[in-house]
Design a protein around this motif. Structure first.
Motif, mmCIF file in Angstrom:
data_model
loop_
_atom_site.group_PDB
_atom_site.id
_atom_site.type_symbol
_atom_site.label_atom_id
_atom_site.label_comp_id
_atom_site.label_asym_id
_atom_site.label_seq_id
_atom_site.Cartn_x
_atom_site.Cartn_y
_atom_site.Cartn_z
ATOM 1 N N TYR A 218 0.835 -1.205 0.000
ATOM 2 C CA TYR A 218 0.000 0.000 0.000
ATOM 3 C C TYR A 218 0.868 1.252 0.000
ATOM 4 N N CYS A 219 1.886 1.263 0.871
ATOM 5 C CA CYS A 219 2.816 2.407 0.927
ATOM 6 C C CYS A 219 3.449 2.661 -0.428
ATOM 7 N N TYR A 222 1.015 4.145 -3.067
ATOM 8 C CA TYR A 222 0.590 5.528 -2.862
ATOM 9 C C TYR A 222 1.736 6.515 -2.681
ATOM 10 N N GLU B 211 -14.074 2.533 2.698
ATOM 11 C CA GLU B 211 -14.271 1.314 1.935
ATOM 12 C C GLU B 211 -14.477 0.111 2.838
ATOM 13 N N TYR B 252 -4.641 3.155 9.781
ATOM 14 C CA TYR B 252 -3.776 3.212 8.611
ATOM 15 C C TYR B 252 -4.695 3.454 7.419
ATOM 16 N N PRO B 253 -4.265 4.223 6.396
ATOM 17 C CA PRO B 253 -5.190 4.579 5.311
ATOM 18 C C PRO B 253 -5.881 3.401 4.613
ATOM 19 N N SER B 254 -5.301 2.203 4.604
ATOM 20 C CA SER B 254 -5.962 1.084 3.931
ATOM 21 C C SER B 254 -7.053 0.480 4.804
ATOM 22 N N ASP B 256 -6.534 -1.658 7.178
ATOM 23 C CA ASP B 256 -6.139 -2.988 7.665
ATOM 24 C C ASP B 256 -5.195 -2.944 8.850
ATOM 25 N N ALA B 257 -4.937 -1.757 9.351
ATOM 26 C CA ALA B 257 -4.023 -1.623 10.495
ATOM 27 C C ALA B 257 -4.361 -0.333 11.215
ATOM 28 N N ASP B 271 -1.454 -4.829 13.157
ATOM 29 C CA ASP B 271 -1.967 -5.384 11.906
ATOM 30 C C ASP B 271 -3.270 -6.110 12.253
ATOM 31 N N ARG B 273 -5.372 -7.895 10.279
ATOM 32 C CA ARG B 273 -5.623 -9.214 9.702
ATOM 33 C C ARG B 273 -4.774 -10.283 10.376
ATOM 34 N N SER B 296 0.538 9.908 7.216
ATOM 35 C CA SER B 296 0.538 10.679 5.979
ATOM 36 C C SER B 296 -0.319 9.902 4.976
ATOM 37 N N LEU B 297 -0.561 10.459 3.806
ATOM 38 C CA LEU B 297 -1.499 9.884 2.839
ATOM 39 C C LEU B 297 -1.166 8.444 2.446
ATOM 40 N N SER B 298 0.116 8.137 2.264
ATOM 41 C CA SER B 298 0.499 6.799 1.830
ATOM 42 C C SER B 298 0.639 5.840 2.998
ATOM 43 N N GLY B 299 0.608 6.379 4.225
ATOM 44 C CA GLY B 299 0.782 5.533 5.398
ATOM 45 C C GLY B 299 2.242 5.269 5.729
ATOM 46 N N ARG B 300 3.152 5.831 4.950
ATOM 47 C CA ARG B 300 4.564 5.569 5.197
ATOM 48 C C ARG B 300 5.084 6.334 6.409
#
Lengths: 464, 388
Positions: A218-219, A222, B211, B252-254, B256-257, B271, B273, B296-300
């Motif tokens: 995902y990182c 994006y 989502e 986390y943006p997805s 899943d975390a 995490d 899952r 941040s947007l990407s989760g990084r």
């Protein structure tokens, strides 16, 4: 934490004592809440009160409005002084003809009995004797756990349970029913269904390599879109004081940027959550004559997140439009899901369409989404998408940008405009929504770039 | 109903032992599928290039500690609430104040901007006597007395610590010192669902990204982070690895975390899952509690605000600190990344709000400046960047 804990504790304790006095007042035969009998097939149980009477009495006694009275009443139920007879798991006061009863003082929180697990085990064993299989899942879990844990005294527990069961049978039925309700209510307050460690142990899990791999991916996906890690095109407005980036990425802009369109390809969720993306998808579905799926999904979202007052009406409308036989926009779901949904609609609640919504969502995700990405509609949008040149401002230009910072159109106005447009569209024939919505974005862009009308200084001088 | 013939001590002891055994068993089950660690997978990920994040906007106007802030969906407006009893809506880009709502009591512990932008939420947590959560509709009329239009929606039996609108303006999720969370219908004030399971004050909550919908995570003084199903009120997952109060939880943006920030001076990453904690973000030099965090947007990147007045920026995958932001002159109470990820807003007990963003991605101005200095004197460059 910022608030002094001891002060919080004191206030809470004061509340406790006040509550118990209020409940005594409520039970006064002359000035208390009106009592009525509860009918149970052929038996009648006395001393029930309705939710609306509770609310009215509290409102009158404390001179507060109905909403506050209801909150207060719910608090009394949450603490265990009053319990609901019908919907026994939801510890709230419903301002209607729902029935409640006063909890016997024996079970009041002020008594501060240590809530013993042995007592709970006896209670569960007793219910099991009365009728096998009557225990709910969480109660079953608790029963098994207590059985393992208290194995050495289980004979004692079963003996106690049998004794209590036998003694109860000797009571008159109305008294027995009342006592059962009181006891059940007591345990709902003191042993609410919680996750038990044993349940957690049984939970399905995924291998770390799989789930961590997904997080890392995902990182990576994006990274190019994260303004803290990559360039914004043409530039980050905060960095250069130039708002072109925001103007190009308005929610309903006619021509999206290439970066934005790229995001729609990352997942179906991304496409749907971007209003411009959803509009594009809607256009594609219209051409495939399967627009009803998306419309249904949107209706379900509206039902889930909307006001409680309009819920029933919305559910009926959705049923008439999408689910009923011969409906104008009939959606194709499997027989079993349709059966569950129609049954649920007899007593609609906000999640009643969940099964159908998930089915349709998966259908769109697995089928329509893939085709959309290969369709002429998408290819056209991608072709027209803009890729702005990176800004290269000189120092003096940057200084000028900073001086020229302007306020933007208030979100309140934007929302009003959107609502007006939506109303117009609903009234007239089906229109290409992208055209209509983009007009709004253009207007806002123009007002931003050619600002003459708004009095900037009027805004800046606002005093509190 | 008192029990007969039993020693109280006996019951408590076996209770504790059994509880510990079960917890060990849960950890064993979780570890069975633990075939790799996050930092191992992250070894293959490229290193972040040097981050240069600067604070260049300071919003002044509150008279006392700023306890909370939230961004508007238009990416530039924000709302903030303070111990001085005021709630202010700002256009952070121009530094204009657009609305000010004075409230009769102090301790406005939290605030949130409604998704459809017409409503702003404020919360009153006032010494246990006004445990309500209110909603205020914003309007264009600057002279309107907004405090009078305040509408009480939620009520708990103890202070309200956190609040969030769901996907619309019409439902509200609250967390409270009474140990519960609750979902409310804004219009009628009706309680739709309550969530029981924490054994102490709940300090924070966060809704899953749309989502994955239908769930939210909460963290509290019982050191637990719980994940809940909004439909049934059930506690689906629980994590207990912090050593002190959890002040903030964030997905986390997805979806899943999620991450948590705690008084034990660490932030942790879970995490969902794999059902376990996969990273701890800590340093020997960080001894003060973390009160807030956001991705941040990407989760990084994970931005975390601490009680030592700093904001540490963590590389979520590698577990190292990417950079540190100075500037606030008192505890950082809240950090939030803007909706399009272009900036970071932070609120502090120093009565200001600050906005920071990345300078290391595409600013010609700064690169030219640094290049010039480099040629002049390499030692000067070192001092220059540290002073930044």
């Amino acid at each position: 934490h910022t608030v002094s804990p001891s002060l919080q504790g004191n206030a809470h304790r004061i509340h406790f004592l006040e509550n118990f006095k209020v409940v005594l007042e409520m039970q006064d035969p002359a000035t208390g809440v009106k009592l009525q009998p509860q009918r149970l097939v052929i038996t009648t149980i006395p001393h029930a009160i309705t939710g609306e009477d509770i609310v009215a009495w509290l409102a009158d006694r404390f001179q507060i409005d109905a909403q506050e009275a209801r909150s207060f009443g719910s608090m009394l139920v949450a603490l265990g002084y009053i319990y609901p007879i019908q919907d026994h798991k939801r510890l709230v006061v419903k301002p209607d003809a729902s029935l409640y009863r006063f909890q016997t003082p024996y079970f009041w929180p002020t008594q501060q009995w240590p809530v013993e697990d042995t007592d709970y085990a006896i209670y569960l064993a007793k219910r099991n004797i009365r009728k096998k299989g009557i225990l709910e899942l969480h109660e079953q879990e608790q029963y098994n756990r207590l059985h393992k844990w208290m194995n050495h005294k289980w004979d004692f527990i079963v003996m106690q349970a049998k004794e209590q069961y036998r003694a109860a049978k000797e009571r008159k039925k109305p008294d027995r029913v009342v006592f059962d309700c009181q006891e059940r209510a007591y345990w709902v307050v003191h042993r609410p269904p919680m996750i038990f460690t044993q349940q957690s142990i049984m939970r399905p899990r995924v291998k770390s390599s799989v789930s961590i791999g997904a997080l890392v991916k995902y990182c990576a996906t994006y990274k190019g879109h994260d303004p803290f890690l990559s360039k914004c095109l043409p530039s980050n407005p905060w960095l250069t004081d130039d708002v072109t980036y925001w103007a190009l990425n308005m929610p309903n802009v006619e021509i999206p940027t290439k970066m934005r369109v790229e995001r729609w390809t990352f997942s179906f969720g991304e496409l749907l959550s971007d209003p411009r993306g959803r509009d594009d998808f809607r256009l594609f579905l219209k051409k495939e004559f399967s627009g009803e799926n998306l419309a249904f999904w949107e209706g379900c979202e509206d039902l889930k997140w909307g006001t409680a007052a309009t819920m029933k009406e919305k559910a009926e409308q959705i049923y008439k439009t999408f689910l009923a036989r011969g409906a104008p926009r009939w959606i194709n779901i499997d027989g079993k899901t349709m059966e569950i949904t129609v049954k649920g609609l007899k007593h609609p609640h906000r999640y009643v369409l969940d099964a159908a919504q998930t089915h349709i969502y998966m259908l769109m995700k697995k089928d329509s989404y893939g085709r959309y990405l290969k369709s002429p509609v998408f290819k056209e949008t991608m072709k027209k998408a803009v890729c702005p040149e990176e800004h290269k401002f000189s120092d003096s230009q940057l200084e000028q940008n900073a001086r020229n910072r302007r306020p933007s159109l208030s979100p309140i106005i934007i929302r009003q405009q959107e609502q007006e447009q939506k109303a117009k569209m609903a009234a007239s024939a089906p229109v290409d929504i992208t055209q209509v919505m983009s007009k709004l974005s253009k207007q806002d862009f123009q007002i931003n770039t050619y600002r003459h009308i708004f009095d900037i200084f009027g805004n800046a001088c606002f005093k509190i | 109903m008192a029990c007969q013939g039993l020693q109280k001590g006996e019951t408590l002891e076996s209770l504790k032992r059994e509880s510990e055994t079960l917890k060990k068993k849960l950890e064993e089950e979780r570890n069975k599928l633990n075939d790799v660690e996050l930092h191992q997978v992250a070894e293959k990920v490229e290193v972040l290039s040097a981050l240069s994040i600067k604070t260049r906007r300071v919003l002044k106007g509150h008279g006392n500690k700023v306890l909370c802030m939230d961004w508007c969906k238009d990416k530039r407006r924000m709302v903030s609430s303070s111990q001085d009893g005021k709630v202010i809506v700002w256009d952070a880009f121009t530094l204009n104040k657009e609305h000010g709502v004075p409230l009769p009591c102090t301790w406005v512990l939290a605030c949130a901007y409604a998704p459809l932008r017409s409503l702003c939420l404020i919360m009153n947590g006032y010494l246990g006597l006004d445990n309500k959560c209110s909603v205020i509709p914003l309007s264009l009329d600057k002279n309107e007395n907004l405090a009078a239009k305040k509408k009480s929606v939620a009520m708990h039996t103890n202070y309200v610590s956190g609040c969030s609108f769901t996907n619309s303006d019409m439902q509200l999720l609250t967390s409270s010192g009474d140990g519960t969370c609750a979902l409310w219908d804004v219009e009628s004030g009706q309680l739709l669902q309550s969530f029981h399971g924490h054994t102490a004050d709940v300090l924070s909550l966060d809704l899953a990204p749309s989502e994955t919908g239908n769930t939210f995570v909460s963290g509290g003084c019982d050191m637990k982070a719980n994940v809940w199903d909004m439909r049934s009120g059930q506690n689906i997952q629980s994590f207990e690895s912090h050593e002190s109060d959890i002040n903030c939880v964030k997905y986390y943006p997805s979806g899943d975390a999620f991450a948590s920030a705690s008084d034990d001076a660490t932030c942790r990453f879970y995490d969902l899952r794999a059902d376990r904690e996969v990273a701890v973000y800590q340093k020997d030099s960080i001894i003060f509690g973390a009160s807030t965090c956001d991705f941040s947007l990407s989760g990084r990147l994970l931005f975390a605000g601490y009680n030592d007045y700093t904001i540490n920026v963590w590389d979520v995958l590698k577990g190292t600190r990417a950079t540190i932001l100075f500037g606030h002159e008192n505890r950082v109470s809240r950090v939030r990344v803007s909706p399009d990820g272009t900036a970071l807003g932070s609120a502090s007990w120093d009565s200001t709000l600050r906005v920071s963003w990345s300078f290391s991605t595409g600013s010609n101005y700064i690169f030219r400046f640094i290049k010039l200095l480099f040629w002049v004197n390499s030692r000067l460059v070192l001092e220059f960047t540290v002073a930044f």
